[in-house]
Motif scaffolding. Structure first.
Motif, PDB file in Angstrom:
ATOM      1  N   ASP A 265       1.006  -1.210   0.015  1.00 11.22           N
ATOM      2  CA  ASP A 265       0.114  -0.242  -0.206  1.00 11.22           C
ATOM      3  C   ASP A 265       0.965   1.219  -0.082  1.00 11.22           C
ATOM      4  O   ASP A 265       0.750   2.076  -0.687  1.00 11.22           O
ATOM      5  CB  ASP A 265      -0.982   0.127   1.349  1.00 11.22           C
ATOM      6  N   GLU A 266       1.852   1.290   0.828  1.00 13.17           N
ATOM      7  CA  GLU A 266       2.553   2.427   0.993  1.00 13.17           C
ATOM      8  C   GLU A 266       3.607   2.560  -0.292  1.00 13.17           C
ATOM      9  O   GLU A 266       3.820   3.343  -0.864  1.00 13.17           O
ATOM     10  CB  GLU A 266       3.725   2.198   1.943  1.00 13.17           C
ATOM     11  N   ALA A 267       3.789   1.453  -0.925  1.00 11.09           N
ATOM     12  CA  ALA A 267       4.629   1.398  -2.191  1.00 11.09           C
ATOM     13  C   ALA A 267       3.910   1.986  -3.173  1.00 11.09           C
ATOM     14  O   ALA A 267       4.261   2.708  -4.229  1.00 11.09           O
ATOM     15  CB  ALA A 267       5.170   0.104  -2.655  1.00 11.09           C
ATOM     16  N   LYS A 268       2.556   1.498  -3.409  1.00 12.10           N
ATOM     17  CA  LYS A 268       1.596   2.163  -4.320  1.00 12.10           C
ATOM     18  C   LYS A 268       1.335   3.715  -3.966  1.00 12.10           C
ATOM     19  O   LYS A 268       1.464   4.450  -5.209  1.00 12.10           O
ATOM     20  CB  LYS A 268       0.169   1.714  -4.172  1.00 12.10           C
ATOM     21  N   GLN A 269       1.463   4.205  -2.819  1.00  9.37           N
ATOM     22  CA  GLN A 269       1.255   5.577  -2.661  1.00  9.37           C
ATOM     23  C   GLN A 269       2.429   6.212  -3.160  1.00  9.37           C
ATOM     24  O   GLN A 269       2.280   7.352  -3.738  1.00  9.37           O
ATOM     25  CB  GLN A 269       1.201   5.786  -1.120  1.00  9.37           C
ATOM     26  N   LYS A 270       3.465   5.626  -3.118  1.00 12.24           N
ATOM     27  CA  LYS A 270       4.954   6.486  -3.626  1.00 12.24           C
ATOM     28  C   LYS A 270       4.925   6.291  -5.104  1.00 12.24           C
ATOM     29  O   LYS A 270       5.364   7.422  -5.631  1.00 12.24           O
ATOM     30  CB  LYS A 270       6.148   5.698  -3.094  1.00 12.24           C
ATOM     31  N   ILE A 271       4.371   5.221  -5.541  1.00 13.41           N
ATOM     32  CA  ILE A 271       4.419   5.285  -7.060  1.00 13.41           C
ATOM     33  C   ILE A 271       3.235   6.416  -7.639  1.00 13.41           C
ATOM     34  O   ILE A 271       3.809   7.003  -8.693  1.00 13.41           O
ATOM     35  CB  ILE A 271       3.901   3.612  -7.844  1.00 13.41           C
ATOM     36  N   ILE A 272       2.299   6.307  -7.045  1.00 13.46           N
ATOM     37  CA  ILE A 272       1.214   7.467  -7.398  1.00 13.46           C
ATOM     38  C   ILE A 272       1.770   8.874  -7.497  1.00 13.46           C
ATOM     39  O   ILE A 272       1.586   9.637  -8.195  1.00 13.46           O
ATOM     40  CB  ILE A 272      -0.078   7.201  -6.703  1.00 13.46           C
ATOM     41  N   ALA A 273       2.461   9.238  -6.318  1.00 13.94           N
ATOM     42  CA  ALA A 273       3.277  10.305  -6.040  1.00 13.94           C
ATOM     43  C   ALA A 273       4.257  10.608  -7.124  1.00 13.94           C
ATOM     44  O   ALA A 273       4.539  11.898  -7.653  1.00 13.94           O
ATOM     45  CB  ALA A 273       3.717  10.549  -4.833  1.00 13.94           C
ATOM     46  N   ALA A 274       5.057   9.782  -7.279  1.00 14.66           N
ATOM     47  CA  ALA A 274       5.959   9.361  -8.350  1.00 14.66           C
ATOM     48  C   ALA A 274       5.447   9.993  -9.799  1.00 14.66           C
ATOM     49  O   ALA A 274       6.065  10.751 -10.586  1.00 14.66           O
ATOM     50  CB  ALA A 274       6.818   8.399  -8.427  1.00 14.66           C
ATOM     51  N   ASN A 275       4.333   9.173 -10.174  1.00 11.22           N
ATOM     52  CA  ASN A 275       3.525   9.355 -11.301  1.00 11.22           C
ATOM     53  C   ASN A 275       3.237  10.770 -11.568  1.00 11.22           C
ATOM     54  O   ASN A 275       3.353  11.561 -12.769  1.00 11.22           O
ATOM     55  CB  ASN A 275       2.535   8.416 -11.540  1.00 11.22           C
ATOM     56  N   LEU A 276       2.838  11.415 -10.475  1.00 12.94           N
ATOM     57  CA  LEU A 276       2.121  12.764 -10.686  1.00 12.94           C
ATOM     58  C   LEU A 276       3.303  13.767 -10.680  1.00 12.94           C
ATOM     59  O   LEU A 276       3.165  14.733 -11.400  1.00 12.94           O
ATOM     60  CB  LEU A 276       1.164  13.016  -9.338  1.00 12.94           C
ATOM     61  N   GLN A 277       4.486  13.459  -9.978  1.00 12.41           N
ATOM     62  CA  GLN A 277       5.576  14.296  -9.881  1.00 12.41           C
ATOM     63  C   GLN A 277       6.338  14.323 -11.470  1.00 12.41           C
ATOM     64  O   GLN A 277       6.556  15.361 -11.891  1.00 12.41           O
ATOM     65  CB  GLN A 277       6.601  13.739  -9.206  1.00 12.41           C
ATOM     66  N   ALA A 278       6.071  13.232 -12.093  1.00 16.06           N
ATOM     67  CA  ALA A 278       6.582  12.885 -13.339  1.00 16.06           C
ATOM     68  C   ALA A 278       5.879  13.843 -14.538  1.00 16.06           C
ATOM     69  O   ALA A 278       6.231  14.525 -15.290  1.00 16.06           O
ATOM     70  CB  ALA A 278       6.670  11.491 -13.804  1.00 16.06           C
ATOM     71  N   LYS A 279       4.461  13.793 -14.553  1.00 12.17           N
ATOM     72  CA  LYS A 279       3.707  14.471 -15.235  1.00 12.17           C
ATOM     73  C   LYS A 279       3.906  16.078 -14.909  1.00 12.17           C
ATOM     74  O   LYS A 279       4.014  16.735 -16.122  1.00 12.17           O
ATOM     75  CB  LYS A 279       2.125  14.222 -14.704  1.00 12.17           C
ATOM     76  N   HIS A 280       4.149  16.558 -13.799  1.00 11.91           N
ATOM     77  CA  HIS A 280       4.413  17.860 -13.599  1.00 11.91           C
ATOM     78  C   HIS A 280       5.818  18.252 -14.348  1.00 11.91           C
ATOM     79  O   HIS A 280       5.982  19.344 -14.688  1.00 11.91           O
ATOM     80  CB  HIS A 280       4.340  18.024 -11.974  1.00 11.91           C
ATOM     81  N   ALA A 281       6.620  17.469 -14.022  1.00  7.87           N
ATOM     82  CA  ALA A 281       7.929  17.827 -14.714  1.00  7.87           C
ATOM     83  C   ALA A 281       7.967  17.735 -16.117  1.00  7.87           C
ATOM     84  O   ALA A 281       8.507  18.558 -16.598  1.00  7.87           O
ATOM     85  CB  ALA A 281       9.073  16.627 -14.152  1.00  7.87           C
ATOM     86  N   LEU A 282       7.157  16.828 -16.756  1.00  5.54           N
ATOM     87  CA  LEU A 282       7.040  16.923 -18.118  1.00  5.54           C
ATOM     88  C   LEU A 282       6.366  18.240 -18.621  1.00  5.54           C
ATOM     89  O   LEU A 282       6.772  18.798 -19.536  1.00  5.54           O
ATOM     90  CB  LEU A 282       6.241  15.527 -18.648  1.00  5.54           C
ATOM     91  N   GLU A 283       5.468  18.530 -17.899  1.00  7.69           N
ATOM     92  CA  GLU A 283       4.824  19.740 -18.171  1.00  7.69           C
ATOM     93  C   GLU A 283       5.616  20.983 -18.054  1.00  7.69           C
ATOM     94  O   GLU A 283       5.473  21.809 -18.996  1.00  7.69           O
ATOM     95  CB  GLU A 283       3.322  19.909 -17.182  1.00  7.69           C
ATOM     96  N   GLU A 284       6.275  20.932 -17.089  1.00  6.50           N
ATOM     97  CA  GLU A 284       7.266  22.163 -16.594  1.00  6.50           C
ATOM     98  C   GLU A 284       8.089  22.144 -18.051  1.00  6.50           C
ATOM     99  O   GLU A 284       8.508  23.396 -18.727  1.00  6.50           O
ATOM    100  CB  GLU A 284       7.908  21.813 -15.520  1.00  6.50           C
ATOM    101  N   LEU A 285       8.791  21.170 -18.500  1.00  4.50           N
ATOM    102  CA  LEU A 285       9.763  21.016 -19.674  1.00  4.50           C
ATOM    103  C   LEU A 285       8.983  21.445 -20.836  1.00  4.50           C
ATOM    104  O   LEU A 285       9.543  22.350 -21.646  1.00  4.50           O
ATOM    105  CB  LEU A 285      10.126  19.653 -19.752  1.00  4.50           C
ATOM    106  N   ARG A 286       7.640  21.342 -21.084  1.00  2.00           N
ATOM    107  CA  ARG A 286       7.000  21.602 -22.463  1.00  2.00           C
ATOM    108  C   ARG A 286       6.915  23.182 -22.167  1.00  2.00           C
ATOM    109  O   ARG A 286       6.960  24.125 -23.158  1.00  2.00           O
ATOM    110  CB  ARG A 286       5.582  20.927 -22.467  1.00  2.00           C
ATOM    111  N   ASP A 287       6.439  23.735 -21.006  1.00  5.16           N
ATOM    112  CA  ASP A 287       6.087  24.984 -20.748  1.00  5.16           C
ATOM    113  C   ASP A 287       7.542  25.845 -21.249  1.00  5.16           C
ATOM    114  O   ASP A 287       7.527  27.039 -21.575  1.00  5.16           O
ATOM    115  CB  ASP A 287       5.627  25.382 -19.448  1.00  5.16           C
TER     116      ASP A 287
END
Length: 425
Positions: A265-287
Motif C-alpha cells: 500500500d505504501e509502495a503504491k502511494q509512492k508510485i502514485i506520487a512519483a507518477n504525478l511528479q513525473a507529469k508535472h516535470a514533463l509539463e514544466e519542460l513543455r512550458d
C-alpha cells in the motif's frame, strides 16, 4: 499628359535644387569656400564693368594717367582681397585688410561714381560684416563703413564741383547711397541671423540623430540582456522545478521497489506520487520549451489551475476539491501560481501521505488569495523550510506578495499565499 510630365520634371528639379542648397548650408567648409570664390568672381565682374564704363571716356579725353590709377586701384583691391581670403591666416591681419579694402573702394569715388562703384563698396562691406561675429561689432563696422563712404563721396563731389555745393545739396545727393547702405546692412544681418539659426537647428538635429542612434543601440543591448535574463530564468526554472521533480521521481520509485513486498500500500502511494511528479516535470519542460521558442500562453489562470487539478486526480486515486476564480496576473505570477499548486500537491503526497486536498484561488480586493490544504500527517514541531518551500518564499517576496506555511501533527499542511493583482493593459 505632357503637362503632367512637365510639372513632375519641374518638381523634381525644384527638390534637387533644395537638396543642393541644403547640403551646401550643412557643410560649413563647402559654404565658406563657395562664398570666397563667389566674392572674388562678383568683385572681378564689377571691376571689369567699371573699367569698361570709363575706358573710352578717359581714353578720348586723353586721361591715360587717370585710367592707369583707376586700373591700379582695381588691381590692388582684387589682389588684396585674394591674398586676404586665400593666403592670410592671421586674424588681426585679416581685420586690418578690411579697412585697407574699404579705403581703396572709397578711393574709386574720386575717379568714378556709378552704381558699379557703390556695389563694389557694398561687396567689401559684406565680407566685413560677416567677419564680425557679434552684432555690436557688425554695427560698428556699418558705422565705420558708412562714414568712410559719405566722407569719400563728399570729397569727390567737392573736388569735382570746386567747392560749389551746399551742405544740404550734398546730403540730399548722398541720401540714396546711404539709404542703400542701410538696406544692405539690414539684409546681410537678417540673412546671417537666419544662417546662424539654421546652423543651430542643424547642430541640434545632428545631436538628436546621434542620441537616437545611441538610444537604439542601448535598446538593442537592453533587449539582448532581457532576452538573456529570460533564458537564464527559464533555465533556472527547468533546473529548480523539472530537475528537482525528476530526482524526486527516481527516489520515490527506488523507495517503492524496496518496500513493495513488505508494504504494497505504501509502495503504491509512492508510485502514485512519483507518477504525478513525473507529469508535472514533463509539463514544466513543455512550458519552458514553449517560452524559449517565443510562444505565448493562451490559457487563463483559472483554466490553467483547473487543468493542474485534473491532472493531479486523473488515475492517481487522490481527491482535490477546489474553488477557482479567474484573476488578472502577469506571465511571471501566472507561472508562479501554477508551480506553487503543483509543488504543494506533490509535497503533500510525497511527505505528508495526503489523499485529499482543498484548493482555492480567487481575487480578494486588489490581491489574489491562494490556499492549498491537505489531510496528510502534518509536521510535528517547527516547519523546516527545504529547497521547495524556500524557493516559494523567495519567489513570493520578489513578486511583492507574502506566503506562510501552517501545519500540526496529524492535521495536514496548508500553504497561504497572497499576491498583488495586475490590471489589464
Amino acid at each position: 499628359m505632357e503637362n503632367r510630365l512637365n510639372t513632375t520634371d519641374k518638381k523634381a528639379e525644384s527638390q534637387e535644387s533644395r537638396s543642393i542648397f541644403a547640403r551646401l548650408f550643412r557643410d560649413e567648409t563647402l559654404l565658406t569656400k563657395s562664398f570666397k570664390w563667389l566674392f572674388i568672381g562678383v568683385l572681378a565682374v564689377l571691376e571689369l564693368m567699371i573699367l569698361a564704363e570709363h575706358f573710352n571716356d578717359f581714353g578720348v579725353r586723353g586721361k591715360w594717367k587717370t585710367l592707369l590709377v583707376l586700373f591700379s586701384l582695381i588691381f590692388a583691391l582684387t589682389g588684396i582681397a585674394v591674398w586676404q581670403i586665400f593666403a592670410l591666416k592671421n586674424k588681426r591681419g585679416k581685420a586690418a585688410m578690411y579697412y585697407v579694402e574699404l579705403l581703396i573702394a572709397v578711393s574709386l569715388l574720386f575717379f568714378t561714381y556709378s552704381t558699379y562703384t557703390l556695389l563694389v563698396y557694398m561687396l567689401v562691406l559684406t565680407a566685413f560684416y560677416i567677419a564680425q561675429s557679434k552684432r555690436f561689432s557688425a554695427l560698428k563696422a556699418f558705422g565705420i563703413g558708412s562714414s568712410v563712404y559719405v566722407v569719400g563721396y563728399a570729397l569727390n563731389v567737392y573736388i569735382r564741383l570746386s567747392g560749389k555745393i551746399l551742405l544740404f545739396d550734398l546730403i540730399m545727393q548722398s541720401f540714396t547711397s546711404v539709404f542703400a547702405l542701410i538696406i544692405h546692412f539690414m539684409i546681410i544681418q537678417i540673412a546671417f541671423a537666419f544662417y546662424r539659426q539654421f546652423v543651430r537647428l542643424e547642430k541640434a538635429h545632428k545631436e538628436l540623430d546621434e542620441s537616437k542612434k545611441e538610444l537604439e543601440k542601448a535598446y538593442a543591448v537592453v533587449a539582448e540582456v532581457t532576452a538573456l535574463e529570460e533564458r537564464q530564468r527559464i533555465a533556472k526554472d527547468i533546473h529548480d522545478t523539472a530537475g528537482h521533480s525528476i530526482t524526486t521521481v527516481i527516489m520515490q520509485t527506488e523507495a517503492a521497489k524496496l518496500i513493495i513486498g513488505e508494504n504494497p500500500d505504501e509502495a503504491k502511494q509512492k508510485i502514485i506520487a512519483a507518477n504525478l511528479q513525473a507529469k508535472h516535470a514533463l509539463e514544466e519542460l513543455r512550458d519552458s520549451v514553449h517560452l524559449l521558442s517565443g510562444g505565448k500562453g493562451k490559457q487563463t489562470l483559472a483554466s490553467a489551475l483547473q487543468e493542474i487539478v485534473h491532472e493531479s486526480t486523473d488515475g492517481t486515486g487522490i481527491t482535490v476539491r477546489s474553488d477557482i476564480q479567474d484573476s488578472t496576473v502577469s506571465p511571471t505570477k501566472f507561472r508562479f501560481l501554477c508551480n506553487t499548486l503543483k509543488e504543494g500537491i506533490s509535497n503533500g503526497l510525497r511527505h505528508g501521505g495526503a489523499t485529499a486536498f482543498w484548493f482555492e484561488c480567487k481575487p480578494v480586493g486588489d490581491k489574489i488569495s491562494f490556499l492549498l490544504s491537505d489531510n496528510g500527517k502534518g509536521v510535528d514541531g517547527k516547519i523546516k523550510l527545504g529547497f521547495g518551500l524556500t524557493g516559494m518564499k523567495d519567489r513570493a517576496k520578489s513578486l511583492g506578495g507574502e506566503i506562510r506555511f501552517e501545519s500540526e501533527k496529524d492535521e495536514g499542511f496548508e500553504i497561504h499565499l497572497t499576491l498583488p493583482m495586475d490590471t489589464e493593459e
